[in-house]
Design a protein around this motif. Structure first.
Motif, short mmCIF file in Angstrom:
data_model
loop_
_atom_site.label_atom_id
_atom_site.label_comp_id
_atom_site.label_asym_id
_atom_site.label_seq_id
_atom_site.Cartn_x
_atom_site.Cartn_y
_atom_site.Cartn_z
N ASP A 1 7.93 -12.53 1.09
CA ASP A 1 7.00 -13.48 0.48
C ASP A 1 6.44 -13.17 -0.97
O ASP A 1 5.71 -12.36 -1.28
N LEU A 2 7.04 -14.06 -1.81
CA LEU A 2 6.66 -13.68 -3.14
C LEU A 2 5.44 -13.83 -3.52
O LEU A 2 4.86 -12.87 -4.49
N HIS A 3 4.62 -14.47 -3.06
CA HIS A 3 3.12 -14.78 -3.45
C HIS A 3 2.51 -13.40 -2.98
O HIS A 3 1.70 -12.83 -3.84
N TRP A 4 2.67 -13.03 -1.90
CA TRP A 4 2.02 -11.61 -1.32
C TRP A 4 2.70 -10.65 -2.18
O TRP A 4 1.71 -9.56 -2.50
N VAL A 5 3.74 -10.45 -2.66
CA VAL A 5 4.30 -9.52 -3.42
C VAL A 5 3.37 -9.33 -4.72
O VAL A 5 3.00 -8.28 -5.28
N GLN A 6 3.23 -10.64 -5.21
CA GLN A 6 2.44 -10.70 -6.48
C GLN A 6 0.93 -10.21 -6.35
O GLN A 6 0.50 -9.36 -7.20
N ARG A 7 0.37 -10.68 -5.08
CA ARG A 7 -0.99 -10.41 -4.98
C ARG A 7 -1.01 -8.69 -4.79
O ARG A 7 -2.16 -8.13 -4.88
N GLY A 8 0.02 -8.28 -4.25
CA GLY A 8 -0.01 -6.90 -3.90
C GLY A 8 0.13 -6.01 -5.23
O GLY A 8 -0.12 -4.63 -4.99
N GLY A 9 0.43 -6.61 -6.37
CA GLY A 9 0.57 -5.80 -7.44
C GLY A 9 1.89 -5.37 -7.98
O GLY A 9 2.12 -4.33 -8.80
N MET A 10 2.97 -5.86 -7.27
CA MET A 10 4.32 -5.47 -7.77
C MET A 10 4.91 -6.73 -8.37
O MET A 10 4.89 -7.67 -7.88
N HIS B 1 0.84 -1.13 -0.02
CA HIS B 1 -0.02 0.07 -0.19
C HIS B 1 0.84 1.17 -0.07
O HIS B 1 1.98 1.30 0.74
N LYS B 2 0.42 2.21 -0.77
CA LYS B 2 1.27 3.50 -1.01
C LYS B 2 0.66 4.45 -0.09
O LYS B 2 -0.46 4.59 -0.16
N TYR B 3 1.49 5.40 0.70
CA TYR B 3 0.87 6.58 1.41
C TYR B 3 0.92 7.78 0.34
O TYR B 3 1.42 7.47 -0.68
N ASP B 4 0.62 8.69 0.75
CA ASP B 4 0.30 9.89 0.00
C ASP B 4 1.63 10.20 -0.50
O ASP B 4 1.92 10.98 -1.50
N ASN B 5 2.77 10.21 0.30
CA ASN B 5 4.08 10.48 -0.33
C ASN B 5 4.81 9.83 -1.27
O ASN B 5 5.82 9.82 -1.66
N GLY B 6 3.92 8.52 -1.67
CA GLY B 6 4.31 7.40 -2.70
C GLY B 6 5.29 6.52 -2.20
O GLY B 6 5.59 5.47 -2.80
N GLU B 7 5.49 6.47 -0.72
CA GLU B 7 6.16 5.47 -0.18
C GLU B 7 5.25 4.05 0.19
O GLU B 7 4.12 4.17 0.66
N ARG B 8 5.64 2.89 -0.16
CA ARG B 8 4.76 1.88 0.28
C ARG B 8 4.95 1.61 1.66
O ARG B 8 6.25 2.10 2.34
N ILE B 9 4.36 0.79 2.57
CA ILE B 9 4.52 0.23 3.76
C ILE B 9 6.18 -0.20 3.95
O ILE B 9 6.56 0.36 5.15
#
Length: 283
Positions: free
Chosen positions: A169-178, A145-153
Motif C-alpha cells: 500500500d503505497l500511501h501507507w508506505v509514504q505515511r510511514g516515512g519511507m 516501525h523499527k525494532y531495536d535490531n533495526g528491522e522494520r516489522i
C-alpha cells in the motif's frame, strides 16, 4: 502492464444494498478490469455473483482477503478454519492471490511477537504455494516501525515467512516515512499486489489557528499536524508516473484503486476520478 482494479472495501455498502453483480457492472462501465474482495463475506450468493462477473463481464477477481486464525477482527474466512473453502473459492474464481490485510495488534508489540505471528503464517503460505496460490501481506504505516535490531516489522515478516509475499500500500508506505520507490526497490520480486491511493495534505484548519491564537499551543499543534487525508489518485502528492512503472518492475500483477475514506463523496465518483487520472497518464 498490471490490471487496474478496485478494492471492493470501498463499495461494501453498495454490495450489501444492491448486490455484487450490479456493482461489478458499474465498475465495468468505468473501465475497471479487476476487483479485490475485502470486508465483504464470501457467501455463496456473493461468490456466484463474482463468478458471473468473471464469465459475463470479463472482470477478474485479482485477490481475496483471508485471516490467519478464526475469529480475527477482519471477519474474513480464516486459513486455520476454512482452508479448503478458501482454496475452492480460488479455483472457482480463477484467483491466484490471497491477502492478509493486517496482522493482529498484539503481533506488533515486539519483535518476538511479530516473529511468532510470521512463523504461524509461513506454513500456510508454503502450502498455498504448492496449491498454486500466492499469499500476500498488506502493509500499513505501523509496518515501518523499527525494532531495536533495526528491522522494520515487514522486514521481520519477510525473514521469518519467506513464502509470504507483499501487497504494498503505497500511501501507507509514504505515511510511514519511507519513500515508496525505496520500498519497491528493496522488495522487488515479492511485491505482487499494489494499493493505489493518494496522499493528500489538506489546508490548515481554522480550528488550529483559533486554538493557537487563544494560547492553546499544543492543542492547536495537534490539529496542525493531523491534516493528512486519503485521496483520489492524482489528487494528492504521490508520484504516480514513476511509481506505477517501478511497481511493475518490482513484480506487481494487479493495481487496486483504494480510498479508505471518501469524506462525504460518493465512492463511485472517487473511483471514476482515480480511473480517469490513471488513464490520462497511460494506464
Amino acid at each position: 502492464m498490471a490490471d487496474i482494479g478496485v478494492q471492493l472495501m470501498m463499495l461494501k455498502d453498495q454490495v450489501a444494498a444492491d448486490g455484487m453483480y450490479p456493482v461489478l457492472e458499474k465498475l465495468k462501465d468505468m473501465n475497471i478490469a479487476s476487483v479485490e474482495v475485502s470486508q465483504i463475506p464470501m457467501t455463496e450468493e456473493n461468490t456466484a455473483a463474482l463468478e458471473r462477473g468473471v464469465t459475463e463481464l470479463g472482470i477478474k477477481v485479482g485477490a481475496l482477503s483471508v485471516a490467519l486464525e478464526a475469529g480475527a477482527l477482519s471477519g474474513a474466512d480464516s486459513l486455520e478454519a476454512d482452508y479448503d473453502k478458501i482454496l475452492a473459492d480460488c479455483r472457482r474464481l480463477d484467483v491466484r492471490f490471497l491477502r492478509i490485510g493486517m496482522m493482529p495488534f498484539e503481533a506488533m508489540v515486539s519483535q518476538e511477537a511479530t516473529e511468532a505471528w510470521a512463523a504461524k503464517v509461513e506454513p500456510y503460505a508454503a502450502r498455498l504455494k504448492e496449491d498454486g496460490v500466492t499469499l500476500c501481506y498488506h502493509n500499513h504505516h505501523v509496518d515501518l516501525h523499527k525494532y531495536d535490531n533495526g528491522e522494520r516489522i515487514f522486514d521481520v515478516v519477510r525473514r521469518v515467512a519467506p513464502n509470504l509475499h507483499f501487497e504494498v500500500d503505497l500511501h501507507w508506505v509514504q505515511r510511514g516515512g519511507m519513500a515508496p520507490l525505496d520500498m519497491l526497490k528493496a522488495y522487488a520480486g515479492v511485491c505482487k499486489l499494489i494499493h493505489v491511493k493518494d496522499y493528500r495534505v489538506t489546508s490548515l484548519p481554522q480550528e488550529a489557528i483559533d486554538l493557537m491564537t487563544a494560547g492553546k499551543i499544543m492543542e492547536g499543534y495537534e490539529k496542525f499536524v493531523n491534516i493528512i487525508e486519503f485521496a483520489e489518485v492524482g489528487q494528492g502528492n504521490m508520484n504516480w508516473p514513476d511509481l506505477l512503472p517501478a511497481s511493475v518492475e518490482a513484480g506487481a500483477e494487479f493495481f487496486f484503486i483504494e480510498q479508505d475514506m471518501t469524506y462525504g463523496r460518493d465512492p463511485y465518483d472517487c473511483i471514476r476520478d482515480s480511473r480517469e487520472y490513471l488513464t490520462s497518464i497511460g494506464w
